[in-house]
Write a protein that holds these residues in place. Structure first.
Motif, short mmCIF file in Angstrom:
data_model
loop_
_atom_site.label_atom_id
_atom_site.label_comp_id
_atom_site.label_asym_id
_atom_site.label_seq_id
_atom_site.Cartn_x
_atom_site.Cartn_y
_atom_site.Cartn_z
N LEU A 113 0.52 -0.75 0.34
CA LEU A 113 -0.15 0.09 -0.27
C LEU A 113 0.75 1.36 -0.13
O LEU A 113 0.59 2.13 1.12
CB LEU A 113 -1.05 0.02 1.54
N THR A 114 1.80 1.03 -0.85
CA THR A 114 3.00 2.53 -0.71
C THR A 114 2.30 3.33 -1.31
O THR A 114 1.25 3.31 -2.74
CB THR A 114 4.37 2.21 -1.95
N VAL A 115 2.67 4.11 -0.85
CA VAL A 115 1.55 5.83 -1.56
C VAL A 115 2.74 6.21 -2.80
O VAL A 115 3.86 6.78 -2.12
CB VAL A 115 1.23 6.78 -0.14
N HIS A 116 1.78 7.10 -3.72
CA HIS A 116 2.58 7.27 -4.95
C HIS A 116 2.02 8.60 -5.48
O HIS A 116 0.91 8.99 -4.97
CB HIS A 116 2.64 6.58 -5.81
N SER A 197 -3.24 17.34 -9.26
CA SER A 197 -2.01 16.14 -8.64
C SER A 197 -3.00 15.93 -7.74
O SER A 197 -4.60 16.09 -7.03
CB SER A 197 -1.30 17.09 -7.78
N ALA A 198 -2.63 14.34 -7.42
CA ALA A 198 -3.30 13.34 -6.66
C ALA A 198 -2.44 12.82 -6.05
O ALA A 198 -0.40 12.51 -6.14
CB ALA A 198 -4.11 12.70 -7.55
N LEU A 199 -2.11 12.04 -4.92
CA LEU A 199 -1.62 10.95 -3.76
C LEU A 199 -2.90 9.74 -4.64
O LEU A 199 -3.58 9.84 -4.95
CB LEU A 199 -1.02 10.87 -2.42
N CYS A 200 -1.75 7.76 -5.00
CA CYS A 200 -2.81 6.85 -4.46
C CYS A 200 -1.65 5.70 -4.26
O CYS A 200 -0.44 6.00 -4.19
CB CYS A 200 -2.42 6.66 -6.37
N VAL A 201 -2.44 5.01 -4.18
CA VAL A 201 -2.25 3.65 -3.95
C VAL A 201 -2.73 2.47 -5.11
O VAL A 201 -3.49 2.89 -5.21
CB VAL A 201 -2.36 3.13 -2.28
N TYR A 202 -2.00 1.65 -5.08
CA TYR A 202 -1.96 1.02 -6.36
C TYR A 202 -2.25 -0.54 -6.19
O TYR A 202 -1.37 -1.12 -5.33
CB TYR A 202 -0.94 0.31 -7.44
N TYR A 203 -3.65 -0.78 -5.56
CA TYR A 203 -5.05 -1.71 -5.13
C TYR A 203 -3.88 -3.37 -5.69
O TYR A 203 -4.67 -2.82 -6.62
CB TYR A 203 -4.89 -1.54 -4.36
N ARG A 204 -3.72 -3.99 -5.63
CA ARG A 204 -3.83 -5.10 -6.11
C ARG A 204 -4.63 -6.41 -4.98
O ARG A 204 -3.99 -6.66 -4.63
CB ARG A 204 -2.61 -5.84 -6.61
N GLY A 205 -5.82 -6.79 -5.70
CA GLY A 205 -6.99 -7.50 -4.29
C GLY A 205 -8.33 -7.13 -4.91
O GLY A 205 -8.66 -6.62 -5.96
N PRO A 206 -8.84 -8.13 -4.48
CA PRO A 206 -10.90 -8.56 -4.83
C PRO A 206 -10.70 -6.63 -4.68
O PRO A 206 -10.32 -6.10 -3.63
CB PRO A 206 -11.04 -9.60 -4.12
N VAL A 214 -8.25 2.74 0.76
CA VAL A 214 -8.68 4.02 1.37
C VAL A 214 -8.26 4.47 2.27
O VAL A 214 -7.41 5.80 2.53
CB VAL A 214 -10.23 3.83 1.23
N ARG A 215 -8.04 3.46 3.31
CA ARG A 215 -7.69 3.75 4.96
C ARG A 215 -6.15 4.25 4.48
O ARG A 215 -6.32 5.15 5.68
CB ARG A 215 -8.21 2.74 5.64
N ALA A 216 -6.01 2.98 4.59
CA ALA A 216 -4.27 3.90 4.44
C ALA A 216 -3.64 5.36 3.78
O ALA A 216 -2.65 5.79 4.41
CB ALA A 216 -3.44 2.57 3.69
N LEU A 217 -4.33 5.49 2.56
CA LEU A 217 -4.15 6.57 2.12
C LEU A 217 -4.41 7.75 2.83
O LEU A 217 -3.98 9.10 2.69
CB LEU A 217 -4.96 6.59 0.23
N ALA A 218 -5.64 7.42 3.48
CA ALA A 218 -6.53 8.80 4.30
C ALA A 218 -5.63 9.10 5.97
O ALA A 218 -5.24 9.85 5.90
CB ALA A 218 -8.06 7.79 4.94
N VAL A 219 -4.72 7.84 6.18
CA VAL A 219 -4.12 7.59 7.05
C VAL A 219 -2.71 8.41 6.59
O VAL A 219 -2.17 10.24 7.36
CB VAL A 219 -3.09 6.20 7.52
#
Length: 266
Positions: A113-116, A197-206, A214-219
């Motif tokens: 859940l690395t933020v980019h 501009s934005a911050l994002c997480v590339y989430y792999r999974g269902p 979403v929670r990880a990015l909000a934190v």
């Protein structure tokens, strides 16, 4: 009413909506890249679902990058040589940075859940809002919105569709389903989004696990004092059309628009 209902498209309709030829669609089937939702045994007529249309768009996008249909098949089904496929795209990288970034996200691992930092493009969308009980209902509503946007004949052939979470609670699926369309679409469902501009997480999974991203990015946003400028988005990069039921390999870009991040490295 059509024999198989209004949610399916005949080959001529699919070709017109997506700007491809009937022959191209038949070739995709011959190559094993596409399977019609229905093939009438009596008439031989083919009928295509919203997922089929999304798959055709994906194939065309990869062809536009310069990949042959054989390479497209390898891209989808050869999971052992991702580095080789990435190198092939890097050789074609001029003017294709966004598409290359999409391929690179395939290397993301479950649980990462690395933020980019990223940028979200300006776009006009066909949008409908839904209160969803669960992920399954959200998928039905997104597909319904996709079909309605396709019926306009103005659906974008390049930009990704997405959903926006209209409440900050990641456990609540109050979603705005957004399908990019051409600039001159002027229906009541039109919404315009500025480049940002934005911050994002590339989430792999269902999709059921997107709330974790979403929670990880909000934190991250809270801990770093980042000013957000819009709702969280789930941008669907790789899903059912080309990953089938292998939901562990679905890739979703969970992003949030933020105040200009130019000059910052994350």
């Amino acid at each position: 009413m059509k024999k198989y209902g209004d949610n399916l498209f005949q080959i001529g309709e699919a070709a017109k909506i997506l700007g491809v030829t009937r022959k191209a669609i038949l070739v995709y089937e011959e190559m094993g890249l596409l399977t019609p939702a229905v093939k009438d045994k009596d008439s031989g007529f083919r009928y295509y679902s919203a997922d089929n249309l999304a798959q055709i768009r994906s194939i065309r996008s990869l062809q536009t990058l310069g990949l042959s249909l054989k390479e497209v098949a390898e891209y989808y089904y050869d999971t052992e040589n991702i580095d080789a496929h990435l190198q092939r795209l890097l050789e074609l990288r001029a003017g294709l940075d966004r598409n290359i970034q999409t391929l690179q996200t395939r290397a993301v691992r479950q649980g990462d859940l690395t933020v980019h930092s990223t940028a979200l493009p300006r776009q006009v969308c066909f949008c409908r809002r839904y209160q969803c009980r669960d992920t399954a209902e959200a998928a039905v509503n997104l597909r319904s919105t996709y079909i309605a946007a396709a019926r306009t004949g103005l659906m974008s052939k390049t930009l990704r569709f997405f959903t926006m979470r209209m409440t900050p609670d990641p456990n609540v699926l109050d979603l705005m389903c957004c399908i990019p369309v051409e600039e001159h679409f002027d229906g009541p469902e039109r919404m315009e989004f500025a480049e940002t501009s934005a911050l994002c997480v590339y989430y792999r999974g269902p999709y059921e696990g997107i709330g974790d991203a979403v929670r990880a990015l909000a934190v991250y946003v809270q801990e770093h004092g980042v000013q957000t400028t819009g709702p969280f988005r789930s941008i669907y990069l790789e899903g059912p059309p080309n990953r089938g039921e292998n939901s562990g390999d679905y890739i979703t870009q969970v992003s949030v628009p933020v105040k200009d991040l130019r000059g910052e490295q994350r």
